[in-house]
Design a protein around this motif. Sequence first.
Motif: not given
Length: 122
Positions: A70, A72, A75-76, A79, A88, A116, A120
């Motif tokens: 994801q 950053r 919306r995230h 997380l 992120l 990534r 991840e």
Amino acid sequence: MLVAQAAGRRMLDKAQGTILFTGATAALRGGAGFANLASPKFALRALAQSLAREMAPRGIHVSHVVIDGQIRSARHEDLLEERGPDSLLEPGEIAATYMALHRQQRSAWTFELDLRPWVEKF
């Protein structure tokens, strides 16, 4: 595809330029629950490969970047709190990588690169 063709045509006059495609992990392997993403991302990767083989001898650098995680954003943010720091992908770091690809000397062009966060799984 049409945008890449149009951009490539404009770059041919100077025999230089960069076309960057953004893919996802689905471009490398299909995942359960991601059938809707696997087909187009596989196709995008194949298009990038074909264009790289066609355009590199003409001075155009074509690269495919796999974004695996994801990015950053507002919306995230939840997380980020859940996973911890650097979990992120930071948009500025993605942009810096794209600029590095654009600035590469043609003696060492990168075709494909994965981005990534360290948490991840791959």
